[in-house]
Each structure stands twice: as C-alpha cells, then as structure tokens.
Design an enzyme around this catalytic site. Structure first.
Site, short mmCIF file in Angstrom:
data_model
loop_
_atom_site.label_atom_id
_atom_site.label_comp_id
_atom_site.label_asym_id
_atom_site.label_seq_id
_atom_site.Cartn_x
_atom_site.Cartn_y
_atom_site.Cartn_z
N LYS A 1 63.98 2.64 37.55
CA LYS A 1 64.52 3.29 38.47
C LYS A 1 63.89 4.60 38.61
O LYS A 1 63.04 5.05 39.67
CB LYS A 1 66.04 3.43 38.66
CG LYS A 1 66.71 2.26 38.58
CD LYS A 1 68.20 2.57 38.56
CE LYS A 1 68.74 3.21 37.23
NZ LYS A 1 68.60 2.53 36.10
N ARG B 1 77.28 4.85 40.37
CA ARG B 1 77.49 3.81 39.34
C ARG B 1 78.46 3.18 39.03
O ARG B 1 78.97 2.27 38.23
CB ARG B 1 77.00 4.56 37.94
CG ARG B 1 75.82 4.22 37.36
CD ARG B 1 75.76 5.36 36.28
NE ARG B 1 74.94 4.89 35.17
CZ ARG B 1 73.54 5.29 35.24
NH1 ARG B 1 73.16 6.13 35.96
NH2 ARG B 1 72.83 4.88 34.22
N ARG C 1 60.16 3.46 25.18
CA ARG C 1 60.09 4.57 26.19
C ARG C 1 60.05 5.88 25.54
O ARG C 1 60.55 6.20 24.56
CB ARG C 1 61.48 4.77 27.16
CG ARG C 1 61.54 6.02 27.88
CD ARG C 1 62.42 5.85 28.97
NE ARG C 1 63.82 5.65 28.62
CZ ARG C 1 64.90 5.34 29.63
NH1 ARG C 1 64.75 5.24 30.71
NH2 ARG C 1 66.37 4.90 29.02
N ARG D 1 64.71 9.26 23.67
CA ARG D 1 66.14 9.50 24.01
C ARG D 1 66.97 8.86 23.03
O ARG D 1 66.99 7.63 22.60
CB ARG D 1 66.54 8.95 25.52
CG ARG D 1 65.91 9.72 26.57
CD ARG D 1 66.05 9.05 27.95
NE ARG D 1 67.30 8.51 28.26
CZ ARG D 1 67.42 7.88 29.46
NH1 ARG D 1 66.65 8.02 30.48
NH2 ARG D 1 68.55 7.28 29.61
N ARG E 1 74.75 0.25 27.03
CA ARG E 1 74.62 0.53 28.61
C ARG E 1 74.42 -0.77 29.20
O ARG E 1 74.89 -0.84 30.37
CB ARG E 1 73.16 1.39 28.58
CG ARG E 1 73.50 2.80 28.01
CD ARG E 1 72.18 3.43 27.58
NE ARG E 1 71.33 3.50 28.70
CZ ARG E 1 69.81 3.54 28.39
NH1 ARG E 1 69.53 3.58 27.33
NH2 ARG E 1 69.09 3.74 29.38
P1 AP5 Z 1 62.59 3.97 33.70
O1 AP5 Z 1 61.86 4.26 34.76
O2 AP5 Z 1 62.99 5.08 32.72
O3 AP5 Z 1 64.08 3.10 33.83
P2 AP5 Z 1 65.48 3.64 34.55
O4 AP5 Z 1 65.68 2.42 35.63
O5 AP5 Z 1 65.13 4.99 35.18
O6 AP5 Z 1 66.24 3.44 33.21
P3 AP5 Z 1 67.18 4.42 32.68
O7 AP5 Z 1 67.51 4.22 30.99
O8 AP5 Z 1 66.65 5.99 32.62
O9 AP5 Z 1 68.35 4.33 33.59
P4 AP5 Z 1 69.84 4.49 32.96
O10 AP5 Z 1 70.40 4.40 34.39
O11 AP5 Z 1 70.31 3.70 31.75
O12 AP5 Z 1 69.67 5.89 32.57
P5 AP5 Z 1 70.17 7.44 33.32
O13 AP5 Z 1 69.20 8.54 32.70
O14 AP5 Z 1 70.44 7.25 34.75
O15 AP5 Z 1 61.60 2.78 32.79
C1 AP5 Z 1 62.12 2.49 31.62
C2 AP5 Z 1 60.87 2.26 30.73
O16 AP5 Z 1 59.92 1.14 31.26
C3 AP5 Z 1 59.94 3.34 30.85
O17 AP5 Z 1 59.55 3.69 29.41
C4 AP5 Z 1 58.92 3.21 31.94
O18 AP5 Z 1 57.59 3.99 31.57
C5 AP5 Z 1 58.65 1.48 31.71
N1 AP5 Z 1 58.33 1.02 32.91
C6 AP5 Z 1 58.89 1.23 34.01
N2 AP5 Z 1 58.33 0.17 35.10
C7 AP5 Z 1 57.32 -0.48 34.37
C8 AP5 Z 1 56.73 -1.37 34.63
N3 AP5 Z 1 56.63 -2.01 35.95
N4 AP5 Z 1 55.71 -2.12 33.81
C9 AP5 Z 1 55.78 -1.59 32.73
N5 AP5 Z 1 56.59 -0.70 31.88
C10 AP5 Z 1 57.43 -0.08 33.10
O19 AP5 Z 1 71.38 7.83 32.71
C11 AP5 Z 1 71.74 8.12 31.11
C12 AP5 Z 1 73.12 8.22 31.19
O20 AP5 Z 1 73.85 9.37 31.55
C13 AP5 Z 1 74.22 7.06 31.43
O21 AP5 Z 1 74.15 6.03 30.40
C14 AP5 Z 1 75.43 7.66 31.58
O22 AP5 Z 1 75.94 8.07 30.19
C15 AP5 Z 1 75.04 8.97 32.02
N6 AP5 Z 1 75.26 8.92 33.67
C16 AP5 Z 1 73.90 8.91 34.58
N7 AP5 Z 1 74.47 8.90 35.85
C17 AP5 Z 1 75.76 8.52 35.48
C18 AP5 Z 1 76.80 8.23 36.85
N8 AP5 Z 1 76.63 8.29 38.13
N9 AP5 Z 1 78.22 7.89 36.16
C19 AP5 Z 1 78.62 8.24 34.98
N10 AP5 Z 1 77.60 8.44 33.96
C20 AP5 Z 1 76.14 8.69 34.44
#
Ligand code: AP5
Length: 205
Positions: free
Chosen positions: A13, A88, A122, A151, A162
């Site tokens: 994402k 979420r 990552r 991270r 997660r």
């Molecule tokens: P990446 O693009 O980083 O994936 P992502 O879907 O953004 O994954 P996240 O782990 O960041 O999502 P998340 O929802 O768990 O975390 P968030 O920061 O929102 O890609 C992942 C890896 O794959 C990277 O290394 C990338 O380079 C690689 N990649 C991507 N596409 C590729 C491809 N096509 N081919 C090869 N490699 C590829 O949230 C973190 C924490 O914050 C949550 O756990 C929670 O505690 C809190 N939080 C955030 N928002 C909320 C909310 N709304 N409510 C409550 N808690 C929240």
C-alpha cells in the site's frame, strides 16, 4: 480525488500510495507514518501509541480518528488525498463518513505466502518515511540519503500479530466498501511499475 488504499500488512500500500500521490499531486496520508513520527518525537500521542504499534496491535480508534480528522482539514487536502492505512476498523470507516466522502477504495491484494518475506526484508528511512526492500540494493535512503533501518513491528512475532489483526478487524472493510460500490481490487504481486499502471487505469487517469 479522495482515495483509500486497503490491504494486508506488506501488500505494498505504502509503496504504491507514495508514487500515485506524487503522480496525482495530492498528499499521501499514512496513519502508520504519522504515528511513527510521533513516537520518534516522543509526543504524548506517540508515547500512547508506541506499545500498540510495536506489538502489532491497532492504536485505539479515537486516537487515529482524531489524527485523520485534523489532517484532512489542512489546506493541501482540498483537492484530494490518498489515505494509506486508514480506516482499519468498521468504527473508523463509520467515523470517516462523518467528515469525508471517499471516491474510490483500492484493495491491494497479495498471496499470504509472500507477506512475511516482504516485511522481514523491508527497510525504512525514519527521516523521510521512504520504504525499500533489501533485495533492491539501496544502501542509504534513495530520497534523502538517510540511514535505512528495520521497523520494530517487522519482527516475526509482530508480523504474525498484525496479520491476525488484519483478518479480524480490517478485512471486513472489503465487504463494507464493496456494498457501497466504490471498491476496486488490484494485484500487489508482480513488478511495481505494472501495479502502478493498473491503479492509474482503475482510477481512470
Ligand atoms: P509496503 O509498501 O511497505 O507495504 P504496506 O502495505 O504499506 O505495509 P505496512 O506494513 O506498512 O502496512 P501496515 O498496514 O501494517 O503498516 P502501517 O504503517 O499502516 O511494502 C512492504 C515491503 O514489500 C517493502 O519492503 C516494499 O519495498 C516491498 N514491495 C512492495 N511491493 C512490492 C512488489 N510488487 N514486489 C516486490 N517487493 C515489493 O501501520 C503500522 C501500525 O500503525 C499498525 O500496525 C497499527 O499499530 C498502527 N496504525 C496505523 N494506522 C492505524 C489505524 N488506522 N488504526 C489503528 N492503528 C493504526
């Protein structure tokens, strides 16, 4: 255009949202990134969020709803935005409807087997938020030259937590937005460039 990216942790994402936001000249609003910055700066919100994030749990709804409400009121959101990681939970989605109306929800779908590899490889720049993967060979951040780190919530136990939280609390949003007729599904597999083209087509850009 008001867009939301939905998908499991590691679906890609953030990687896609960063590039599509730049192409459309609208802000990417990542609640995960806002929370990580607050933790780094040790603000009261960051101190409250830290243990939830590091263990892989969700931060309480009222905290993130307030963050997004305030952020969407800023001037740069007037012409649209990409929400990355919010809403979420169903209560977050219902709260969002009180202060914003989405045009499109893009679900980035990937096979579960690749998620652990993506997240454990990552690397992240705490200075500017840029994300990369060890397989891509970046030694320092390609955007700002900062140090790349892992991270804390990309540790194996947090990843498992997660994924379980996603299935239980976030996946029901797929049906929620499908029923509203604004859900589009794209592939998170394959090359990133192909994924970006697919999203632009889906958005009609
Ligand atoms: P990446 O693009 O980083 O994936 P992502 O879907 O953004 O994954 P996240 O782990 O960041 O999502 P998340 O929802 O768990 O975390 P968030 O920061 O929102 O890609 C992942 C890896 O794959 C990277 O290394 C990338 O380079 C690689 N990649 C991507 N596409 C590729 C491809 N096509 N081919 C090869 N490699 C590829 O949230 C973190 C924490 O914050 C949550 O756990 C929670 O505690 C809190 N939080 C955030 N928002 C909320 C909310 N709304 N409510 C409550 N808690 C929240």
């Amino acid at each position: 255009m008001k867009i939301m990216f939905l998908g499991a942790p590691g679906a890609g994402k953030g990687t896609r949202a960063e590039k599509i936001a730049a192409a459309l000249n609208i802000p990417q609003i990542s609640t995960g990134e806002i929370l990580r910055r607050a933790i780094k700066e040790q603000t009261p919100m960051g101190l409250k969020a830290q243990s939830y994030i590091e263990s892989g749990a969700l931060v309480p709804d009222d905290v993130v709803i307030e963050i997004v409400k305030e952020r969407l009121a800023e001037a740069d959101c007037a012409n649209g935005y990409i929400l990355d990681g919010f809403p979420r939970t169903i209560p977050q989605a219902e709260a969002l409807e009180q202060f914003a109306s989405l045009d499109c929800v893009i679900e980035v779908r990937v096979a579960k087997e690749i998620i652990v590899d993506r997240l454990s490889g990552r690397r992240y720049c705490p200075k500017c938020g840029h994300t990369t993967h060890i397989e891509w060979g970046e030694k320092v951040c390609a955007v700002c030259g900062g140090e790349l780190i892992q991270r804390k919530d990309d540790a194996p136990e947090s990843i498992r937590q997660r994924l379980a939280v996603y299935e239980e609390q976030t996946a029901p949003l797929i049906d929620f937005y499908h029923k509203k007729g604004i859900l589009k599904v794209v592939s998170g597999m394959g090359k990133i460039e192909d994924g970006l083209k697919e999203i632009m087509q889906v958005l009609g850009c």
